[in-house]
Design a protein around this motif. Structure first.
Motif, PDB file in Angstrom:
ATOM      1  N   ARG A   1      67.784  15.937  17.490  1.00 49.28           N
ATOM      2  CA  ARG A   1      67.044  16.860  18.648  1.00 49.28           C
ATOM      3  C   ARG A   1      67.786  16.266  20.044  1.00 49.28           C
ATOM      4  N   GLN A   2      68.277  17.280  20.866  1.00 52.85           N
ATOM      5  CA  GLN A   2      68.858  17.012  22.191  1.00 52.85           C
ATOM      6  C   GLN A   2      68.257  18.008  23.248  1.00 52.85           C
ATOM      7  N   VAL A   3      68.172  17.360  24.285  1.00 56.48           N
ATOM      8  CA  VAL A   3      67.715  18.134  25.580  1.00 56.48           C
ATOM      9  C   VAL A   3      69.207  18.280  26.282  1.00 56.48           C
ATOM     10  N   LYS A   4      69.413  19.503  26.520  1.00 52.50           N
ATOM     11  CA  LYS A   4      70.767  19.977  27.118  1.00 52.50           C
ATOM     12  C   LYS A   4      70.509  20.820  28.484  1.00 52.50           C
ATOM     13  N   LEU A   5      71.311  20.606  29.457  1.00 50.09           N
ATOM     14  CA  LEU A   5      71.253  21.271  30.753  1.00 50.09           C
ATOM     15  C   LEU A   5      71.554  22.906  30.456  1.00 50.09           C
ATOM     16  N   ALA A   6      70.772  23.959  30.496  1.00 55.52           N
ATOM     17  CA  ALA A   6      71.136  25.146  30.479  1.00 55.52           C
ATOM     18  C   ALA A   6      71.662  26.073  31.550  1.00 55.52           C
ATOM     19  N   ARG A   7      71.488  25.604  32.851  1.00 59.71           N
ATOM     20  CA  ARG A   7      71.978  26.144  33.958  1.00 59.71           C
ATOM     21  C   ARG A   7      71.719  25.144  35.116  1.00 59.71           C
TER      22      ARG A   7
ATOM     23  N   GLU B   1      79.106  12.446  38.934  1.00 63.51           N
ATOM     24  CA  GLU B   1      79.455  13.778  38.735  1.00 63.51           C
ATOM     25  C   GLU B   1      78.204  14.615  38.158  1.00 63.51           C
ATOM     26  N   PRO B   2      78.025  15.587  38.312  1.00 62.68           N
ATOM     27  CA  PRO B   2      76.645  16.480  37.898  1.00 62.68           C
ATOM     28  C   PRO B   2      76.827  16.401  36.267  1.00 62.68           C
ATOM     29  N   VAL B   3      75.611  16.582  35.785  1.00 64.89           N
ATOM     30  CA  VAL B   3      75.702  16.957  34.375  1.00 64.89           C
ATOM     31  C   VAL B   3      76.456  18.259  34.097  1.00 64.89           C
ATOM     32  N   PRO B   4      76.999  18.300  33.207  1.00 64.27           N
ATOM     33  CA  PRO B   4      77.829  19.673  32.807  1.00 64.27           C
ATOM     34  C   PRO B   4      76.774  20.549  32.412  1.00 64.27           C
ATOM     35  N   VAL B   5      76.903  21.747  32.503  1.00 61.90           N
ATOM     36  CA  VAL B   5      76.054  22.707  32.086  1.00 61.90           C
ATOM     37  C   VAL B   5      76.733  22.701  30.499  1.00 61.90           C
ATOM     38  N   GLY B   6      75.514  22.742  29.577  1.00 58.44           N
ATOM     39  CA  GLY B   6      75.756  22.676  28.193  1.00 58.44           C
ATOM     40  C   GLY B   6      76.008  21.409  27.531  1.00 58.44           C
ATOM     41  N   ALA B   7      75.668  20.362  28.361  1.00 61.31           N
ATOM     42  CA  ALA B   7      75.733  18.816  27.983  1.00 61.31           C
ATOM     43  C   ALA B   7      74.479  18.344  27.881  1.00 61.31           C
ATOM     44  N   VAL B   8      74.274  17.354  26.937  1.00 56.83           N
ATOM     45  CA  VAL B   8      73.166  16.581  26.850  1.00 56.83           C
ATOM     46  C   VAL B   8      72.782  15.984  28.195  1.00 56.83           C
ATOM     47  N   MET B   9      71.424  15.991  28.535  1.00 55.13           N
ATOM     48  CA  MET B   9      70.988  15.765  30.033  1.00 55.13           C
ATOM     49  C   MET B   9      71.127  13.999  29.868  1.00 55.13           C
ATOM     50  N   ARG B  10      71.637  13.770  31.074  1.00 54.76           N
ATOM     51  CA  ARG B  10      71.915  12.317  31.251  1.00 54.76           C
ATOM     52  C   ARG B  10      70.604  11.473  31.454  1.00 54.76           C
ATOM     53  N   GLY B  11      70.579  10.218  31.026  1.00 53.59           N
ATOM     54  CA  GLY B  11      69.177   9.572  31.130  1.00 53.59           C
ATOM     55  C   GLY B  11      69.560   7.853  30.285  1.00 53.59           C
ATOM     56  N   TYR B  12      68.686   7.168  30.803  1.00 49.50           N
ATOM     57  CA  TYR B  12      68.602   5.843  30.328  1.00 49.50           C
ATOM     58  C   TYR B  12      67.718   6.083  29.163  1.00 49.50           C
ATOM     59  N   ALA B  13      68.049   5.131  28.103  1.00 49.40           N
ATOM     60  CA  ALA B  13      67.081   5.228  26.995  1.00 49.40           C
ATOM     61  C   ALA B  13      67.072   3.888  26.278  1.00 49.40           C
ATOM     62  N   ALA B  14      66.136   3.502  25.499  1.00 48.89           N
ATOM     63  CA  ALA B  14      66.185   2.282  24.967  1.00 48.89           C
ATOM     64  C   ALA B  14      65.917   2.683  23.304  1.00 48.89           C
ATOM     65  N   GLY B  15      66.432   1.874  22.338  1.00 46.33           N
ATOM     66  CA  GLY B  15      66.490   2.051  21.003  1.00 46.33           C
ATOM     67  C   GLY B  15      67.094   0.951  20.375  1.00 46.33           C
ATOM     68  N   TYR B  16      67.307   1.065  18.877  1.00 46.56           N
ATOM     69  CA  TYR B  16      67.819   0.265  18.055  1.00 46.56           C
ATOM     70  C   TYR B  16      69.048   0.744  17.238  1.00 46.56           C
ATOM     71  N   VAL B  17      69.862  -0.154  16.921  1.00 44.08           N
ATOM     72  CA  VAL B  17      71.233   0.077  16.677  1.00 44.08           C
ATOM     73  C   VAL B  17      70.860   0.281  14.956  1.00 44.08           C
ATOM     74  N   GLU B  18      71.498   1.344  14.330  1.00 49.67           N
ATOM     75  CA  GLU B  18      71.075   1.757  13.168  1.00 49.67           C
ATOM     76  C   GLU B  18      72.666   1.440  12.178  1.00 49.67           C
ATOM     77  N   VAL B  19      73.588   1.935  12.684  1.00 46.99           N
ATOM     78  CA  VAL B  19      74.894   1.692  12.085  1.00 46.99           C
ATOM     79  C   VAL B  19      75.780   1.305  13.309  1.00 46.99           C
ATOM     80  N   SER B  20      76.686   0.277  12.851  1.00 51.20           N
ATOM     81  CA  SER B  20      77.545  -0.423  13.602  1.00 51.20           C
ATOM     82  C   SER B  20      78.971  -0.588  13.009  1.00 51.20           C
TER      83      SER B  20
ATOM     84  N   GLY C   1      71.241   9.222  26.954  1.00 52.36           N
ATOM     85  CA  GLY C   1      71.013  10.508  27.261  1.00 52.36           C
ATOM     86  C   GLY C   1      69.807  10.781  26.686  1.00 52.36           C
ATOM     87  N   VAL C   2      69.313  11.990  26.786  1.00 53.17           N
ATOM     88  CA  VAL C   2      68.031  12.453  26.328  1.00 53.17           C
ATOM     89  C   VAL C   2      68.122  13.171  24.994  1.00 53.17           C
TER      90      VAL C   2
END
Length: 335
Positions: free
Chosen positions: A6-12, A64-83, A99-100
């Motif tokens: 699931r992703q949040v993208k910039l529409a316009r 640079e601005p987030v391109p239209v259609g791209a995943v919204m830029r953002g800091y995030a934290a999580g866990y490595v699943e596959v490496s 990203g978001v």
């Protein structure tokens, strides 16, 4: 495990004013597979930051601005699943500009391994993450406070401001916070131990700030701009320093805001105003992580998050809380 990402993208590009939900789309895409030298992160928390409002705008900026259609830029934290990366293994807790979205693939550049024994994961996108690094370098490198000086911080109950104010105290300064409403001001005094708190919503900003700073202001850490900056400038001492971190009062303006009315004070008091972006100290982030982590482990640094539920679908609505003062502490979205 979900079968989609699931992703949040910039529409316009947004119009001036508050961001509306139709600026973004929320989509399900395939879960990315890491290639050679990469790893996949399952994201647990996304940081919501005032800078996001500028990142979606067209025009010259520090990034640079987030391109239209791209995943919204953002800091995030999580866990490595596959490496497939020698320095990251499954189970590692990490923080980065992922990203978001629910899953991200990274090559490890500017990704920080975090210690969840020292602090919970969400704290690593807050006071121990980018907002904390911004506070650390902005105050110490740009503000250069000296023991006994008066440091004033706007948006002092926020993610960056609350850390700035506490570092000022640790460095032997008189710390004065400006915040909106009695609840936030009580937090500054009772929880963070500031010397004074000024409620800009009380209608007596100039008088209250002058009373809180009987010897003037040596360092003003600027997060807000507008009326607050105009009120601070005449109170600045000669050769005062103003680290300019943000101007959130104008981020959702529908017309260009007026410039500072008291700009002449910069001349007469020989003030130094310098903008700052945390990327300026990218090669020194480990220094900030070390010192912030040490102060936190010693109980000298208090950090508060405002963690919101609702998953990525809630992102557009939760983000706008930043620009209305609706959050209490670092605003974080639980994925």
């Amino acid at each position: 495990m979900s079968n989609t990402n699931r992703q949040v993208k910039l529409a316009r590009r947004p119009a001036p004013g508050p961001l509306t939900r139709d600026v973004f789309t929320i989509e399900d895409g395939p879960i990315p597979e890491p290639g050679p030298g990469q790893f996949r992160v399952k994201i647990e928390y996304v940081s919501l930051d005032p800078a996001m409002r500028g990142w979606v705008n067209e025009g010259r900026s520090y990034i640079e601005p987030v391109p239209v259609g791209a995943v919204m830029r953002g800091y995030a934290a999580g866990y490595v699943e596959v490496s497939n990366h020698p320095e990251f293994k499954p189970g590692d807790a990490v923080q980065g500009l992922f990203g978001v979205q629910q899953y991200a693939v990274s090559d490890g550049k500017r990704v920080v391994k975090v210690d969840t024994n020292l602090a919970p994961l969400q704290r690593w996108v807050g006071g121990l993450g980018m907002p904390g690094w911004t506070a650390y370098f902005g105050l110490l490198e740009v503000g250069q406070p000296k023991p006994g000086e008066t440091v004033v911080v706007s948006a002092a109950a926020g993610a960056v401001g609350s850390i700035v104010a506490q570092i000022a105290k640790l460095k032997g300064c008189r710390a004065v916070g400006i915040a909106g409403g009695p609840e936030k001001c009580r937090y500054l005094l009772d929880e963070l131990g500031l010397d004074a708190a000024v409620d800009y919503k009380a209608g007596k900003l100039a008088a209250d700030l002058k009373a809180a700073c009987p010897h003037g202001i040596d360092v003003y850490f600027e997060n807000v701009g507008g009326e607050i900056l105009d009120t601070v400038l005449p109170l600045m001492n000669t050769f005062g320093r103003i680290p300019l971190c943000g101007l959130i009062s104008a981020y959702n303006a529908t017309t260009p805001p007026p410039g500072p009315r008291n700009l002449r004070c910069v001349l007469t008091q020989r003030l130094k105003i310098q903008g700052l972006i945390v990327f300026d100290w990218a090669d020194r982030i480990d220094e900030a992580i070390h010192d912030l982590g040490q102060w936190y482990s010693e109980g000298k640094l208090k950090i508060r998050e405002d963690v919101r539920e609702g998953g990525l679908d809630a992102f557009p609505d939760v983000l706008n809380l930043l620009y209305t003062g609706g959050n209490h502490g670092k605003l974080v979205l639980k994925v």
